[in-house]
Design a protein around this motif. Structure first.
Motif, PDB file in Angstrom:
ATOM      1  N   ILE A   1      -4.328   2.089  -8.491  1.00 38.59           N
ATOM      2  CA  ILE A   1      -3.348   3.420  -8.629  1.00 38.59           C
ATOM      3  C   ILE A   1      -3.426   3.776 -10.087  1.00 38.59           C
TER       4      ILE A   1
ATOM      5  N   ASP B   1       1.192   9.314  -5.462  1.00 39.47           N
ATOM      6  CA  ASP B   1       1.724  10.643  -5.000  1.00 39.47           C
ATOM      7  C   ASP B   1       2.839  11.235  -5.793  1.00 39.47           C
TER       8      ASP B   1
ATOM      9  N   SER C   1       2.435   1.513  -3.382  1.00 41.06           N
ATOM     10  CA  SER C   1       1.287   2.018  -4.147  1.00 41.06           C
ATOM     11  C   SER C   1       0.855   3.578  -4.058  1.00 41.06           C
ATOM     12  N   ASP C   2       0.947   3.967  -3.000  1.00 40.72           N
ATOM     13  CA  ASP C   2       0.463   5.469  -2.640  1.00 40.72           C
ATOM     14  C   ASP C   2       1.520   6.069  -3.226  1.00 40.72           C
TER      15      ASP C   2
ATOM     16  N   GLN D   1       0.855  -1.192   0.069  1.00 35.85           N
ATOM     17  CA  GLN D   1      -0.050   0.047  -0.033  1.00 35.85           C
ATOM     18  C   GLN D   1       0.815   1.306   0.045  1.00 35.85           C
TER      19      GLN D   1
END
Lengths: 262, 246
Positions: B211, B186, B181-182, B178
């Motif tokens: 994503i 970002d 992926s973030d 996670q």
């Protein structure tokens, strides 16, 4: 009949394999020359390699050379004492060291110690995609990894060879004069009578050539690594074996060549 | 929206095997596109073509408007600086610390002063949420997730126009998955102004759906589906349905 055919086919396959390997090695050398001639020249990497190949090999080269000179002086003394020629121990050992023992022994030490390290470092970088990372950044891995190692080995080997000669002669003097009792004045007199600068030059030139070959072979086997850890081990092993064999085989041809020009 | 990368009738044949089969598509600029597919579908080969590490048997590839086939070896290396890549296992240089790995491209390709390099690397390390205590560690002393973050920071150092992610979540635990992926999302948002294009190669269908803007599904070198995430979710193609149900 089938046995003979299988045997002949086996020999043929081995010869073809060897030729293919030589072809790949020649291609690799061409690539290293090409990228070596292109900027940038990474001086820091070259210095790092010279430090690793030269400075870090000093102890083992020093130890090997001290005892090589010492044992050679001892054997020479035992062999020629009967004909009362013990005063030529100095020049015989010095010339042997300069022309053959120093470049060959230093070459064998560097092939074992540094050729293997080159193959292992580059091979493990290859299997962990670090070479791909260099490629993606626009850096040629041959230029970044092989060029400084090959030049570093080529420049470091004559220095190591020179140290081998000095320490080897010290070992010979120590045993010859202080253990076996050869007259010191005669020892140095004969040394200056027989020893020539050309003998030293021959050894240093040979050492440079061995360094070049060891660097090429070590890096080549690193770039040729396939698979994982097993491939790295195999590449490292091949680098040591071929490095040592090449030093011994090329010694004859380089000596023959230098005998004509020096 | 213009395409950052275009493939026109691209095929790659190795001996008897057709790895890429007459592919024609475009990767939109400034978006996140994921290429999904089973092992051996041709995803990695496709990425190598984008980077110019291998050449197509036939067809044409353009990146950022440049036909890759017109570039010679030196030109291609220069051109690759438009790309940043995060490798499956990060591919950090094991002889350098995390900090030095990120500084590496800056030292190689810029004339920044040491103080400027330090400032830039610190900024990148903070952007990928790496705590300063880990900066001086060697890659072998970092966790898988931390290594990926260092890899991402290194890839971003030269401000590339196209980011490539090769299996970014493979081998990570759910929380690290996670986080990574973030970070991809970002990174795309933070660089939206300069239209950073992100191309992700993955097996991870859940992370990809979360994503991506677009998803392409490859099978045996052919495009089975290429659409927006919503279009992909609604696909009636049995292969896609099977993949979504995994």
């Amino acid at each position: 009949m089938t046995f003979v055919r299988t045997y002949v086919e086996g020999i043929g396959a081995s010869i073809l394999g060897l030729l293919a390997g030589l072809g790949r090695f020649s291609q690799f050398m061409g690539t290293v020359f090409f990228w070596g001639a292109h900027p940038p020249m990474r001086i820091k990497l070259l210095m790092d390699q010279m430090y690793f190949i030269g400075n870090k090999s000093l102890f083992i080269v020093g130890l090997t050379s001290l005892f090589s000179g010492a044992v050679f002086a001892l054997q020479m003394y035992l062999g020629i004492k009967a004909i009362n020629m013990d005063s030529i121990v100095g020049p015989v050992v010095a010339i042997s060291l300069a022309k053959e023992l120093a470049p060959v022994f230093a070459g064998l030490v560097v092939a074992g110690r540094c050729g293997s390290a080159m193959a292992a470092q580059i091979g493990s970088m290859k299997v962990t995609e670090q070479l791909d990372a260099l490629e993606v950044m626009g850096i040629n891995p041959h230029q970044y990894l092989a060029v400084p190692r090959v030049i570093g080995a080529t420049l470091s080997m004559p220095l190591l060879c020179g140290i081998f000669m000095l320490v080897g002669n010290f070992g010979s003097w120590l045993v010859g004069v202080h253990v076996l009792g050869i007259d010191e004045v005669m020892y140095f007199q004969k040394l200056s009578d027989f020893m020539r600068l050309g003998h030293v030059a021959e050894g240093l030139i040979k050492a440079g050539a061995f360094g070049f070959l060891i660097g090429m072979i070590g890096t080549y086997h690193g770039f040729e690594v396939r698979g994982g850890a097993e491939g790295v081990g195999k590449g490292t092993n091949l680098a040591v074996v071929w490095g040592m064999v090449t030093v011994l085989v090329s010694d004859y041809f380089i000596s023959s060549f230098l005998a004509k020009i020096l | 929206m213009a395409d950052a990368i275009t493939f026109t009738n691209v095929s790659k044949i190795y001996g008897d095997a057709t790895v890429l089969n007459n592919l024609t598509f475009g990767i939109p600029e400034g978006q996140i596109t994921t290429i999904l597919g089973f092992s051996g579908a041709g995803k990695s080969t496709l990425m190598k073509h984008i980077l110019g590490l291998t050449h197509p048997t036939s067809g044409k590839i353009t990146s950022l408007g440049t036909d890759m086939e017109t570039l010679d070896e030196l030109g291609l290396r220069e051109f690759r600086r438009n790309f940043g890549m995060v490798f499956q296992y990060a591919a950090l240089f094991d002889f350098l610390t995390a900090f030095e790995n990120v500084a590496f491209p800056l030292r190689e390709f810029t004339k920044l002063k040491e103080s400027e390099i330090k400032a830039k690397v610190s900024e990148l390390m903070q952007a990928v949420e790496l705590v300063p205590e880990s900066w001086q560690r060697l890659p072998s002393e970092l966790s898988g997730g931390m290594r990926k973050r260092v890899g991402l920071a290194r890839a971003l150092a030269l401000e590339p126009r196209i980011m490539l992610y090769d299996e970014p979540t493979s081998g990570l635990d759910p929380i690290s998955t996670q986080v990574v992926s973030d970070l991809i999302v970002d990174t795309a948002k933070q660089n939206a102004q300069r239209k950073l294009t992100s191309l992700v190669i993955s097996h991870d269908v859940r992370a990809s759906l979360r994503i991506s803007d677009n998803i392409m599904f490859l099978e045996k070198g052919k495009i089975v589906e290429y659409s927006t995430v919503q279009g992909f979710k609604n696909s009636n193609n049995p292969v896609i349905r099977r993949f979504l149900e995994l």
